[in-house]
Design a protein around this motif. Structure first.
Motif, PDB file in Angstrom:
ATOM      1  N   ALA A 123      -7.117  25.515   6.560  1.00 25.99           N
ATOM      2  CA  ALA A 123      -7.715  24.319   5.977  1.00 25.99           C
ATOM      3  C   ALA A 123      -6.894  23.105   6.391  1.00 25.99           C
ATOM      4  O   ALA A 123      -5.797  23.243   6.953  1.00 25.99           O
ATOM      5  CB  ALA A 123      -7.752  24.415   4.451  1.00 25.99           C
ATOM      6  N   VAL A 124      -7.427  21.941   6.083  1.00 29.91           N
ATOM      7  CA  VAL A 124      -6.626  20.728   6.139  1.00 29.91           C
ATOM      8  C   VAL A 124      -5.986  20.559   4.764  1.00 29.91           C
ATOM      9  O   VAL A 124      -6.664  20.614   3.741  1.00 29.91           O
ATOM     10  CB  VAL A 124      -7.483  19.490   6.479  1.00 29.91           C
ATOM     11  N   TYR A 125      -4.683  20.389   4.770  1.00 30.04           N
ATOM     12  CA  TYR A 125      -3.924  20.258   3.535  1.00 30.04           C
ATOM     13  C   TYR A 125      -3.579  18.786   3.305  1.00 30.04           C
ATOM     14  O   TYR A 125      -3.063  18.109   4.205  1.00 30.04           O
ATOM     15  CB  TYR A 125      -2.664  21.106   3.589  1.00 30.04           C
ATOM     16  N   TYR A 126      -3.841  18.323   2.094  1.00 33.34           N
ATOM     17  CA  TYR A 126      -3.623  16.932   1.738  1.00 33.34           C
ATOM     18  C   TYR A 126      -2.600  16.813   0.615  1.00 33.34           C
ATOM     19  O   TYR A 126      -2.641  17.563  -0.361  1.00 33.34           O
ATOM     20  CB  TYR A 126      -4.921  16.277   1.261  1.00 33.34           C
ATOM     21  N   GLN A 150       0.840  -1.188   0.000  1.00 36.21           N
ATOM     22  CA  GLN A 150       0.000   0.000   0.000  1.00 36.21           C
ATOM     23  C   GLN A 150       0.877   1.242   0.000  1.00 36.21           C
ATOM     24  O   GLN A 150       1.877   1.298   0.690  1.00 36.21           O
ATOM     25  CB  GLN A 150      -0.899   0.005   1.232  1.00 36.21           C
ATOM     26  N   VAL A 151       0.494   2.220  -0.798  1.00 36.85           N
ATOM     27  CA  VAL A 151       1.270   3.447  -0.902  1.00 36.85           C
ATOM     28  C   VAL A 151       0.991   4.330   0.301  1.00 36.85           C
ATOM     29  O   VAL A 151      -0.161   4.551   0.671  1.00 36.85           O
ATOM     30  CB  VAL A 151       0.910   4.187  -2.196  1.00 36.85           C
ATOM     31  N   GLN A 152       2.062   4.823   0.903  1.00 40.62           N
ATOM     32  CA  GLN A 152       1.919   5.738   2.036  1.00 40.62           C
ATOM     33  C   GLN A 152       2.449   7.108   1.693  1.00 40.62           C
ATOM     34  O   GLN A 152       3.545   7.237   1.137  1.00 40.62           O
ATOM     35  CB  GLN A 152       2.701   5.196   3.239  1.00 40.62           C
ATOM     36  N   LEU A 153       1.657   8.108   2.023  1.00 46.39           N
ATOM     37  CA  LEU A 153       2.097   9.492   1.916  1.00 46.39           C
ATOM     38  C   LEU A 153       2.054  10.075   3.320  1.00 46.39           C
ATOM     39  O   LEU A 153       0.997  10.074   3.956  1.00 46.39           O
ATOM     40  CB  LEU A 153       1.174  10.292   0.988  1.00 46.39           C
ATOM     41  N   VAL A 154       3.174  10.562   3.794  1.00 42.98           N
ATOM     42  CA  VAL A 154       3.263  11.054   5.160  1.00 42.98           C
ATOM     43  C   VAL A 154       3.523  12.548   5.136  1.00 42.98           C
ATOM     44  O   VAL A 154       4.591  12.989   4.696  1.00 42.98           O
ATOM     45  CB  VAL A 154       4.366  10.327   5.942  1.00 42.98           C
ATOM     46  N   GLU A 155       2.543  13.304   5.605  1.00 44.05           N
ATOM     47  CA  GLU A 155       2.629  14.762   5.607  1.00 44.05           C
ATOM     48  C   GLU A 155       3.114  15.272   6.956  1.00 44.05           C
ATOM     49  O   GLU A 155       2.869  14.661   7.991  1.00 44.05           O
ATOM     50  CB  GLU A 155       1.264  15.374   5.304  1.00 44.05           C
ATOM     51  N   SER A 156       3.743  16.427   6.921  1.00 39.47           N
ATOM     52  CA  SER A 156       4.169  17.092   8.155  1.00 39.47           C
ATOM     53  C   SER A 156       4.306  18.585   7.890  1.00 39.47           C
ATOM     54  O   SER A 156       4.341  19.018   6.733  1.00 39.47           O
ATOM     55  CB  SER A 156       5.487  16.509   8.654  1.00 39.47           C
ATOM     56  N   TYR A 162      -3.367   8.487  -4.898  1.00 35.94           N
ATOM     57  CA  TYR A 162      -3.161   8.203  -3.486  1.00 35.94           C
ATOM     58  C   TYR A 162      -3.142   9.505  -2.695  1.00 35.94           C
ATOM     59  O   TYR A 162      -2.629  10.522  -3.172  1.00 35.94           O
ATOM     60  CB  TYR A 162      -1.843   7.443  -3.285  1.00 35.94           C
ATOM     61  N   TRP A 163      -3.671   9.410  -1.458  1.00 34.87           N
ATOM     62  CA  TRP A 163      -3.793  10.601  -0.611  1.00 34.87           C
ATOM     63  C   TRP A 163      -3.123  10.395   0.728  1.00 34.87           C
ATOM     64  O   TRP A 163      -3.118   9.286   1.265  1.00 34.87           O
ATOM     65  CB  TRP A 163      -5.275  10.910  -0.378  1.00 34.87           C
ATOM     66  N   GLY A 164      -2.592  11.473   1.260  1.00 35.02           N
ATOM     67  CA  GLY A 164      -2.112  11.461   2.628  1.00 35.02           C
ATOM     68  C   GLY A 164      -3.252  11.666   3.597  1.00 35.02           C
ATOM     69  O   GLY A 164      -4.406  11.857   3.206  1.00 35.02           O
ATOM     70  N   GLN A 165      -2.898  11.665   4.871  1.00 35.74           N
ATOM     71  CA  GLN A 165      -3.922  11.747   5.912  1.00 35.74           C
ATOM     72  C   GLN A 165      -4.349  13.178   6.198  1.00 35.74           C
ATOM     73  O   GLN A 165      -5.372  13.406   6.849  1.00 35.74           O
ATOM     74  CB  GLN A 165      -3.408  11.096   7.206  1.00 35.74           C
ATOM     75  N   GLY A 166      -3.597  14.140   5.701  1.00 35.68           N
ATOM     76  CA  GLY A 166      -3.928  15.545   5.907  1.00 35.68           C
ATOM     77  C   GLY A 166      -3.209  16.152   7.090  1.00 35.68           C
ATOM     78  O   GLY A 166      -2.912  15.470   8.070  1.00 35.68           O
ATOM     79  N   THR A 167      -2.912  17.429   6.962  1.00 39.03           N
ATOM     80  CA  THR A 167      -2.293  18.170   8.054  1.00 39.03           C
ATOM     81  C   THR A 167      -2.997  19.526   8.177  1.00 39.03           C
ATOM     82  O   THR A 167      -3.265  20.191   7.177  1.00 39.03           O
ATOM     83  CB  THR A 167      -0.773  18.348   7.828  1.00 39.03           C
ATOM     84  N   GLN A 168      -3.301  19.902   9.409  1.00 40.11           N
ATOM     85  CA  GLN A 168      -4.080  21.118   9.651  1.00 40.11           C
ATOM     86  C   GLN A 168      -3.183  22.347   9.600  1.00 40.11           C
ATOM     87  O   GLN A 168      -2.123  22.383  10.227  1.00 40.11           O
ATOM     88  CB  GLN A 168      -4.759  21.044  11.012  1.00 40.11           C
ATOM     89  N   VAL A 169      -3.638  23.339   8.861  1.00 42.24           N
ATOM     90  CA  VAL A 169      -2.994  24.649   8.847  1.00 42.24           C
ATOM     91  C   VAL A 169      -4.027  25.665   9.325  1.00 42.24           C
ATOM     92  O   VAL A 169      -5.108  25.771   8.747  1.00 42.24           O
ATOM     93  CB  VAL A 169      -2.497  25.025   7.437  1.00 42.24           C
ATOM     94  N   THR A 170      -3.685  26.372  10.384  1.00 34.95           N
ATOM     95  CA  THR A 170      -4.585  27.383  10.933  1.00 34.95           C
ATOM     96  C   THR A 170      -3.876  28.723  10.959  1.00 34.95           C
ATOM     97  O   THR A 170      -2.788  28.837  11.534  1.00 34.95           O
ATOM     98  CB  THR A 170      -5.039  27.012  12.350  1.00 34.95           C
TER      99      THR A 170
END
Length: 115
Positions: free
Chosen positions: A91-94, A1-7, A104-112
């Motif tokens: 927003a949540v950035y993906y 499974q493809v993993q995309l890891v955001e930070s 494929y999508w990452g899990q998202g990271t919140q930007v406020t």
């Protein structure tokens, strides 16, 4: 499974900057157009920026001149440098990796962005 890891998300004041990172598996990264999307509360997910395997970039009009997408093929990582942030960028950035019919999508990271 493809993993995309955001930070790299977080809270920033208006006018500030953040850099998002998205690491992908090497095999997928090399053949994929990489993109950043965002979804604000009550709104549809929208494209922010994308970069092809050859380095061609596209940006949403709302972020042109403020955001820069780049990719490091050695690190299999795509970046989104965000400058002059305003509250509308909250927003949540993906992260997205796309090749052929695969997506494929990452899990998202919140930007406020808030004072």
């Amino acid at each position: 499974q493809v993993q995309l890891v955001e930070s790299g998300g977080g809270l920033v004041q208006p006018g500030g900057s953040l850099r998002l990172s998205c690491a992908a598996s090497k095999i997928v990264f090399r053949i994929s157009t990489m993109g950043w999307y965002r979804q604000a509360p009550g709104k549809q997910r929208e494209l922010v920026a994308r970069i092809s395997t050859g380095g061609t970039t596209n940006y949403a009009d709302s972020v042109k001149g403020r955001f820069t997408i780049s990719r490091d093929n050695d690190k299999s990582t795509v970046y989104l440098q965000m400058n002059s942030l305003n509250e509308e960028d909250t927003a949540v950035y993906y992260c997205d990796a796309r090749y052929g019919l695969e997506d494929y999508w990452g899990q998202g990271t919140q930007v406020t962005v808030s004072s």
